[in-house]
Design a protein around this motif. Structure first.
Motif, PDB file in Angstrom:
ATOM      1  N   GLN A 473       0.825  -1.211   0.000  1.00  0.00           N
ATOM      2  CA  GLN A 473       0.000   0.000   0.000  1.00  0.00           C
ATOM      3  C   GLN A 473       0.856   1.258   0.000  1.00  0.00           C
ATOM      4  OE1 GLN A 473      -2.358  -0.744   3.477  1.00  0.00           O
ATOM      5  NE2 GLN A 473      -3.956  -1.828   2.358  1.00  0.00           N
ATOM      6  N   SER A 474       1.918   1.237   0.797  1.00  0.00           N
ATOM      7  CA  SER A 474       2.813   2.392   0.847  1.00  0.00           C
ATOM      8  C   SER A 474       3.473   2.635  -0.503  1.00  0.00           C
ATOM      9  CB  SER A 474       3.867   2.179   1.939  1.00  0.00           C
ATOM     10  OG  SER A 474       4.829   3.201   1.931  1.00  0.00           O
ATOM     11  N   GLU A 475       3.974   1.568  -1.120  1.00  0.00           N
ATOM     12  CA  GLU A 475       4.644   1.709  -2.414  1.00  0.00           C
ATOM     13  C   GLU A 475       3.664   2.130  -3.508  1.00  0.00           C
ATOM     14  OE1 GLU A 475       7.658   1.818  -3.445  1.00  0.00           O
ATOM     15  OE2 GLU A 475       8.421   1.548  -1.427  1.00  0.00           O
ATOM     16  N   ALA A 476       2.446   1.566  -3.461  1.00  0.00           N
ATOM     17  CA  ALA A 476       1.450   1.936  -4.481  1.00  0.00           C
ATOM     18  C   ALA A 476       1.093   3.409  -4.370  1.00  0.00           C
ATOM     19  CB  ALA A 476       0.203   1.079  -4.316  1.00  0.00           C
ATOM     20  N   PHE A 483       5.627   9.307  -8.800  1.00  0.00           N
ATOM     21  CA  PHE A 483       6.105   9.028 -10.156  1.00  0.00           C
ATOM     22  C   PHE A 483       4.972   8.850 -11.164  1.00  0.00           C
ATOM     23  CE2 PHE A 483       9.676   7.579  -7.510  1.00  0.00           C
ATOM     24  CZ  PHE A 483      10.716   8.241  -8.125  1.00  0.00           C
ATOM     25  N   GLN A 484       3.728   8.789 -10.660  1.00  0.00           N
ATOM     26  CA  GLN A 484       2.564   8.548 -11.518  1.00  0.00           C
ATOM     27  C   GLN A 484       2.737   7.259 -12.323  1.00  0.00           C
ATOM     28  OE1 GLN A 484       1.763  12.054 -13.865  1.00  0.00           O
ATOM     29  NE2 GLN A 484       1.454  13.355 -12.061  1.00  0.00           N
ATOM     30  N   LYS A 490       5.029  -2.501  -8.456  1.00  0.00           N
ATOM     31  CA  LYS A 490       5.019  -3.940  -8.762  1.00  0.00           C
ATOM     32  C   LYS A 490       6.432  -4.451  -9.043  1.00  0.00           C
ATOM     33  CE  LYS A 490       2.565  -7.237 -11.675  1.00  0.00           C
ATOM     34  NZ  LYS A 490       1.580  -7.392 -12.776  1.00  0.00           N
ATOM     35  N   GLU A 491       7.207  -3.685  -9.783  1.00  0.00           N
ATOM     36  CA  GLU A 491       8.587  -4.086 -10.085  1.00  0.00           C
ATOM     37  C   GLU A 491       9.453  -4.078  -8.832  1.00  0.00           C
ATOM     38  OE1 GLU A 491       9.795  -1.323 -13.016  1.00  0.00           O
ATOM     39  OE2 GLU A 491       8.480  -2.114 -14.600  1.00  0.00           O
ATOM     40  N   ILE A 492       9.220  -3.107  -7.937  1.00  0.00           N
ATOM     41  CA  ILE A 492      10.022  -3.007  -6.706  1.00  0.00           C
ATOM     42  C   ILE A 492       9.785  -4.214  -5.807  1.00  0.00           C
ATOM     43  CG2 ILE A 492      10.234  -1.695  -4.553  1.00  0.00           C
ATOM     44  CD1 ILE A 492       9.768   0.839  -6.254  1.00  0.00           C
ATOM     45  N   LEU A 493       8.528  -4.637  -5.684  1.00  0.00           N
ATOM     46  CA  LEU A 493       8.176  -5.691  -4.724  1.00  0.00           C
ATOM     47  C   LEU A 493       8.283  -7.093  -5.301  1.00  0.00           C
ATOM     48  CD1 LEU A 493       5.069  -3.966  -3.116  1.00  0.00           C
ATOM     49  CD2 LEU A 493       7.318  -4.243  -2.096  1.00  0.00           C
ATOM     50  N   THR A 533      -9.448  -5.500  -3.843  1.00  0.00           N
ATOM     51  CA  THR A 533      -9.748  -4.297  -4.618  1.00  0.00           C
ATOM     52  C   THR A 533      -8.677  -3.221  -4.475  1.00  0.00           C
ATOM     53  OG1 THR A 533     -11.030  -3.453  -2.754  1.00  0.00           O
ATOM     54  CG2 THR A 533     -12.215  -4.678  -4.447  1.00  0.00           C
ATOM     55  N   GLU A 534      -7.911  -3.225  -3.381  1.00  0.00           N
ATOM     56  CA  GLU A 534      -6.975  -2.135  -3.102  1.00  0.00           C
ATOM     57  C   GLU A 534      -5.649  -2.305  -3.852  1.00  0.00           C
ATOM     58  OE1 GLU A 534      -6.507  -1.673   1.046  1.00  0.00           O
ATOM     59  OE2 GLU A 534      -8.622  -1.304   1.441  1.00  0.00           O
ATOM     60  N   ILE A 535      -5.046  -3.450  -3.700  1.00  0.00           N
ATOM     61  CA  ILE A 535      -3.698  -3.623  -4.255  1.00  0.00           C
ATOM     62  C   ILE A 535      -3.626  -4.896  -5.100  1.00  0.00           C
ATOM     63  CG2 ILE A 535      -2.492  -2.325  -2.468  1.00  0.00           C
ATOM     64  CD1 ILE A 535      -2.014  -4.900  -0.985  1.00  0.00           C
ATOM     65  N   ALA A 536      -4.785  -5.241  -5.708  1.00  0.00           N
ATOM     66  CA  ALA A 536      -4.836  -6.492  -6.478  1.00  0.00           C
ATOM     67  C   ALA A 536      -3.871  -6.467  -7.650  1.00  0.00           C
ATOM     68  CB  ALA A 536      -6.261  -6.730  -6.973  1.00  0.00           C
ATOM     69  N   GLY A 537      -3.650  -5.256  -8.220  1.00  0.00           N
ATOM     70  CA  GLY A 537      -2.781  -5.187  -9.387  1.00  0.00           C
ATOM     71  C   GLY A 537      -1.326  -5.464  -9.081  1.00  0.00           C
TER      72      GLY A 537
END
Length: 789
Positions: A473-476, A483-484, A490-493, A533-537
């Motif tokens: 959540q923090s990274e998203a 950075f928009q 996703k790449e970081i984690l 729904t929050e961080i599914a992507g």
């Protein structure tokens, strides 16, 4: 005719009126002769007043004629003229109103409508009386004349009494007319003044509009010139700030000013000579500033720590205030932004991976029973308890050497999980974690290791998922707002998620805690529902992969538990916990695994029971084990296929046990009744054949059985009572077994008496040997009551 008669009746009245009028005028003339001066003065005053009033009325009429030219005005004129003529006649005659006599004969009375009026009022009582006696008409007329005279005199006197007030009113009206005339003149002058002012206002308005146009033109010229002068110059002071000042909150203001100048240079129309020198300078400054900002972010990212709080909180607080700098870079040099985002991805991914690895090591140290086989059903509890005693002795020796402060610390830092291996299979103490999902607080495992705190594997797993979700959540949030680019998170984690999956796989493979594995599955499903729904992507598919890892391990541990060595209590706690956790999931593979485990348990118990000496001991062993399983299931309020199966097995073993107990004391009775029932009531047996078989039954054997029963039944019942007390420690099972045994004994004896009645026509041959059933039942009730008490 009526008209003529009425005129004749009125003639004498006319004569009387003439006489009264002459007398009236005569009296007046006498009065005038006595006071001529007084009457003349009064008449002159009235005449002069009327003349002045007439003049004022004439003036007012002329004013009203000017203002109103309508039909109503002409009507009022005519009315005023008539009143004037009447007033002039009155004033010219010089007579008083009281000098005019009331004469009813001056005008001819029209009697055309007399008949209609007479017909309307002839029924009045007074008219009737006059018509009946015509002699009363003349006195009535005289009376009427006198009344009219009185009314006339009262009216005239009232007028003269009000004459002074009328004169005052006339004077007031004259004064009001004068005031109105002065007001009219004032209004006319005011109207003239207003018309003059309106013209001046129109002139002022025209002048104001002209001045406004001039002012707007000047303002537009000033704004264009000021805008040009403001943006077409970059001062040495601003360049100095941009090149030399540290990058902080104040530096952002200089960047915003530079950004405005760059936007203006791109927006400006034409190509004035002033811009030929300005554009190269501002672009050169911008290039240098972009390079400086890029280096600043790269240095900041490389100094990130791998602590949890620094990654989750410190990063946002430190960098989010510089979002204006990132926007400036994105706007003027996207390539530099790619370089910054690449540096961020590399450094933060490395920090997250190192942070997870350090957390894994700390969690393994705090994990209770990691790699231990204590949760298995067949685990040797005796050796486990010995090891626990040795460990406790060592701890006691260590405590003796420590100070009082260390003692307090050890007391407070107790384990968060029970040491009993049976409790590892009990879900009641562990299921509470499901109600706390999602958890709100991260455990400081570094402090937990220092304090020697231990946690079960589902708590460790829950903390891992909580840490991952918060980090995601923090990274998203940061990647989107800063950075928009959500894919950056996703790449970081990616590497951290992969290492977490490997840790969970290793944790589940090296664990034998089947309840812990099942709780991990439940926790994983709960987090999947909450966060889908929050961080599914970002962590899409992670929860499915974890389930695919944990379910095979769950099945593997159940298969290990289905080995020949069993502990009944562990088994019952295990299946109870699994059924509770599977209540909402209703997984078929879980139910199938439990059915296999139940089959192995039945086989194991039967095999172990077969090694005992006699059938009664074997049955008693199975009853106690089945009852233990059902008691645990009942305690947890579980109704399932497992419950039904073990209830059926328990019922079968109870019947076998009762038969074995009864055979010890009533073997001849039970054997005879069983064989005789089979002999006489064989299926498809004809009636003649049944009669033949009745004759072959040994009467002497029946007599011997009856004698033996009547002699020993009381002692046998007491012996059964004592034996059941010894065999069953459980009060409920013992009472149930005693009632069923005595009831079965009564059924056998009742069946024997029925057989005797069937084969003997004269049952009196055995009557002296048969014990009354009521006596037996009374004794049975007394024994059962004694057991209950």
């Amino acid at each position: 005719m009526s008209n003529l008669k009425f005129q004749q009746d009125l003639e004498p009245n006319k004569q009387e009126q003439e006489e009264s009028r002459l007398s009236l005028f005569g009296s007046k003339e006498l009065n005038e002769s006595t006071n001529p001066n007084k009457e003349d003065n009064k008449t002159k005053a009235i005449q002069s007043t009327l003349n002045s009033q007439r003049e004022k009325d004439q003036k007012s009429k002329t004013i009203t004629e000017k203002r109103k030219k309508t039909k109503s005005t002409s009507h009022k004129k005519k009315k005023t003229k008539k009143s004037k003529s009447r007033t002039s006649l009155f004033s010219n005659s010089g007579l008083h109103l009281e000098d005019v006599p009331l004469d009813l004969t001056n005008e001819i009375i029209q009697l055309d409508d007399f008949d209609e009026g007479f017909e309307e009022y002839k029924n009045e009582e007074e008219i009737k009386n006059l018509l009946e006696d015509k002699t009363k008409i003349r006195p009535y007329m005289n009376k009427l004349n006198e009344t009219l005279k009185k009314e006339k005199y009262s009216t005239v006197s009232e007028y003269f009494n009000m004459c002074d007030e009328y004169l005052e009113l006339n004077t007031d009206l004259a004064e009001c007319d004068g005031i109105l005339e002065s007001l009219e003149s004032l209004m006319q002058s005011f109207s003239t003044t207003l018309s003059t002012l309106s013209g001046e206002i129109i002139n002022l308005k025209n002048d104001s509009e002209l001045m406004s146009i001039k002012l707007n033109n000047r303002r537009s010229v000033v704004s264009e010139l000021s805008d040009f002068l403001t943006h077409a110059e970059i001062s040495d002071m601003l360049i100095n700030h941009l090149f030399n000042d540290p990058i902080d909150e104040n530096y952002i203001e200089y960047i915003q000013e530079l950004d405005r100048k760059l936007d203006w240079s791109l927006r400006s129309d034409g190509d004035p000579k002033a811009l030929e020198q300005f554009n190269p300078i501002v672009k050169k400054v911008c290039k240098h500033v972009l390079k400086r900002i890029t280096n600043f972010f790269i240095d900041t990212f490389s100094n990130f720590g791998n602590k949890v709080n620094e990654i989750l909180i410190g990063k946002i607080t430190k960098l989010f205030k510089y979002v204006t700098l990132i926007q400036f870079v994105r706007k003027h040099d996207p390539k530099q932004l790619l370089q910054i985002s690449y540096s961020y991805r590399i450094n933060v991914a490395k920090c997250c991976y190192e942070m997870f690895q350090s957390q894994f090591k700390l969690m393994q140290k705090c994990l209770y029973g990691y790699g231990s086989k204590a949760p298995l059903i067949g685990y040797d509890e005796l050796s486990f308890s010995i090891a626990q005693k040795k460990l406790s002795n060592k701890n006691k020796q260590k405590k003796k050497t420590k100070s009082n402060s260390n003692k307090k610390q050890n007391i407070n830092n107790t384990s968060t999980f029970p040491n009993s291996s049976t409790n590892l299979l009990t879900v009641k103490e562990r299921i509470s974690i499901l109600s706390k999902i999602p958890q709100k607080k991260l455990i400081n495992f570094k402090e937990a290791v220092k304090n020697k705190q231990m946690f079960s594997m589902e708590i460790i797993f829950s903390q891992l998922i909580l840490l991952l979700t918060r980090l995601t959540q923090s990274e998203a949030l940061f990647s989107t707002d800063f950075f928009q680019d959500l894919n950056l998170a996703k790449e970081i984690l990616a590497t951290s998620i992969s290492s977490l999956e490997n840790f969970i796989t290793s944790l589940s493979k090296n664990s034998f805690d089947v309840i812990g594995i099942f709780l991990m599955i439940k926790i994983n499903n709960k987090y999947s529902e909450i966060l889908q729904t929050e961080i599914a992507g970002i962590i899409k598919g992670l929860f499915n992969r974890i389930n695919m890892t944990l379910w095979p391990q769950f099945t593997r541990i159940l298969e290990i538990n289905a080995q020949p060595t069993f502990s009944t209590r562990k088994y019952s706690e295990l299946i109870s916990s699994i059924l509770i956790l599977n209540n909402d999931l209703n997984e078929n593979n879980v139910l199938f695994s439990l059915s296999l485990l139940r089959t192995e348990m039945e086989t194991y118990l039967s095999k172990y029971a077969s090694q005992l000496i006699d059938t009664k001991s074997q049955t008693l062993f199975l009853i106690n084990n089945y009852d233990l399983i059902l008691s645990v299931l009942s305690k947890n309020e579980i109704i399932s296929a497992e419950t039904q199966r073990f209830e059926l097995l328990l019922e079968e073993q109870h019947e076998i046990y009762i038969e074995e107990v009864l055979k010890q004391y009533f073997n001849d009775l039970i054997t005879f009744v069983g064989k005789t029932d089979a002999f006489l009531f064989e299926s498809k047996l004809e009636k003649s054949e049944r009669e033949k078989r009745k004759k072959t039954i040994n009467r002497k054997q029946i007599g011997k059985i009856l004698k033996n029963f009547s002699k020993n039944w009381r002692d046998s019942i007491n012996s059964i009572y004592q034996e059941i007390i010894r065999d069953f420690n459980n009060y409920t099972n013992g009472a149930k077994a005693l009632k069923r045994a005595l009831s079965q004994m009564l059924r056998y004896y009742t069946r024997l008496t029925e057989i005797i009645k069937l084969i003997e026509q004269n049952s009196n041959n055995f009557s002296n040997l048969i014990v009354n059933l009521s006596t037996i039942m009374k004794e049975v009730k007394d024994i059962c009551k004694t057991f209950i008490d």
